[in-house]
Design an enzyme around this catalytic site. Structure first.
Site, mmCIF file in Angstrom:
data_model
loop_
_atom_site.group_PDB
_atom_site.id
_atom_site.type_symbol
_atom_site.label_atom_id
_atom_site.label_comp_id
_atom_site.label_asym_id
_atom_site.label_seq_id
_atom_site.Cartn_x
_atom_site.Cartn_y
_atom_site.Cartn_z
ATOM 1 N N GLU A 114 0.866 -1.183 0.000
ATOM 2 C CA GLU A 114 0.000 0.000 0.000
ATOM 3 C C GLU A 114 0.899 1.227 0.000
ATOM 4 O O GLU A 114 1.812 1.332 0.817
ATOM 5 C CB GLU A 114 -0.887 0.035 1.249
ATOM 6 C CG GLU A 114 -1.978 -1.012 1.257
ATOM 7 C CD GLU A 114 -2.786 -0.980 2.547
ATOM 8 O OE1 GLU A 114 -2.527 -0.107 3.403
ATOM 9 O OE2 GLU A 114 -3.666 -1.833 2.706
ATOM 10 N N ASP A 151 -5.316 9.017 10.209
ATOM 11 C CA ASP A 151 -3.988 8.509 10.537
ATOM 12 C C ASP A 151 -3.475 9.048 11.861
ATOM 13 O O ASP A 151 -3.760 10.180 12.242
ATOM 14 C CB ASP A 151 -3.008 8.868 9.411
ATOM 15 C CG ASP A 151 -3.328 8.104 8.142
ATOM 16 O OD1 ASP A 151 -3.326 6.868 8.209
ATOM 17 O OD2 ASP A 151 -3.589 8.726 7.103
#
Length: 269
Positions: free
Chosen positions: A49, A60
């Site tokens: 990824e 995040d």
């Protein structure tokens, strides 16, 4: 058959899960990031990824937020991310690459043009963290046309009523976010992961990969016993951050990938 489907078929034949690794494109700079990306398959990454750097990565945790900041400060962009994939494809035609990030840069690029350009670069899948399933129809047809898998996120709150909606446009694999929170923080109890994977499998025949909170080979192995893949991002990004400017800037995170791969590969023995 897509690169992602081929990879999971191969892993199924070997009776093991995938190690899915995440790094942010362009972190800490283009050259280092490209070297790290290029070294991943030999270190044991089955699927990669690649995070598209964005100014407001709200899902995040600190490690990946800082990585996005470093990448952007060094000139990272969506264009550079596609160029990295293109360069990777010159030496590796088999390892699937998934772009992961937020919808804003894709929307600004233009959904149809982005899908075509990403496919041309050699991208296999796309994860858009902040695109609700109800709004995915503005992007998914273009991805299908380009042969790119749309990988959806499911969470601990995705129950049996919600899952059919979430999975409606899914292809490639399903990404189970094992904690209700941001990346790289707490870890979920293994029993909760086992139950969630079983629940998702009742709704889809797609492989199920588990991420968020996997920090070491032992945790990766636990997940790999049950799921079709273990996703590790923040731990790799943190090791990279600790080694910026040192000779081990690339070798240290790749050493972690090697250890994670050993954990995943030994999980079902």
């Amino acid at each position: 058959m897509s690169r992602i489907a081929k990879r999971f078929a191969k892993l199924k034949a070997e009776n093991r899960a995938a190690l899915v690794t995440f790094i942010t494109a362009g972190d800490p700079d283009h050259a280092t990031s490209q070297a790290l990306l290029d070294g991943m398959p030999a270190a044991g990454a089955d699927i990669i990824e690649l995070g598209m750097p964005f100014t407001d990565p709200m899902a995040d945790g600190p490690a990946i937020q800082l990585a996005a900041g470093r990448a952007l400060a060094a000139g990272g962009s969506l264009r550079q991310t596609l160029e990295m994939v293109e360069a990777f494809r010159k030496t590796d035609a088999e390892t699937p690459i998934i772009l992961m990030g937020y919808y804003n840069p894709v929307y600004a690029w233009g959904a149809e043009k982005f899908a075509a350009d990403a496919a041309k670069a050699g991208v296999d899948g796309l994860i858009i963290v902040d695109l609700p399933p109800e709004e995915a129809d503005e992007l998914v047809p273009f991805l299908r046309q380009a042969g790119i898998d749309f990988i959806v996120l499911t969470t601990p709150t995705s129950d049996d009523a919600r899952l059919p909606v979430v999975l409606a446009n899914a292809s490639g694999f399903v990404y189970y976010v094992s904690i209700a929170g941001i990346t790289g923080t707490a870890s979920a109890a293994q029993s909760a992961i086992d139950e969630a994977v079983a629940r998702i499998r009742r709704h889809t025949g797609l492989p199920v990969c588990v991420g968020f909170g996997i920090k070491d080979p032992a945790q990766a192995a636990e997940v790999a016993r049950v799921a079709d893949g273990a996703v590790v991002g923040s731990a790799i990004v943190s090791v990279l951050a600790d080694n910026i400017g040192k000779p081990g800037a690339v070798s240290a995170p790749l050493a972690l990938v090697k250890d994670l791969a050993a954990g995943v590969r030994g999980a079902r023995n």
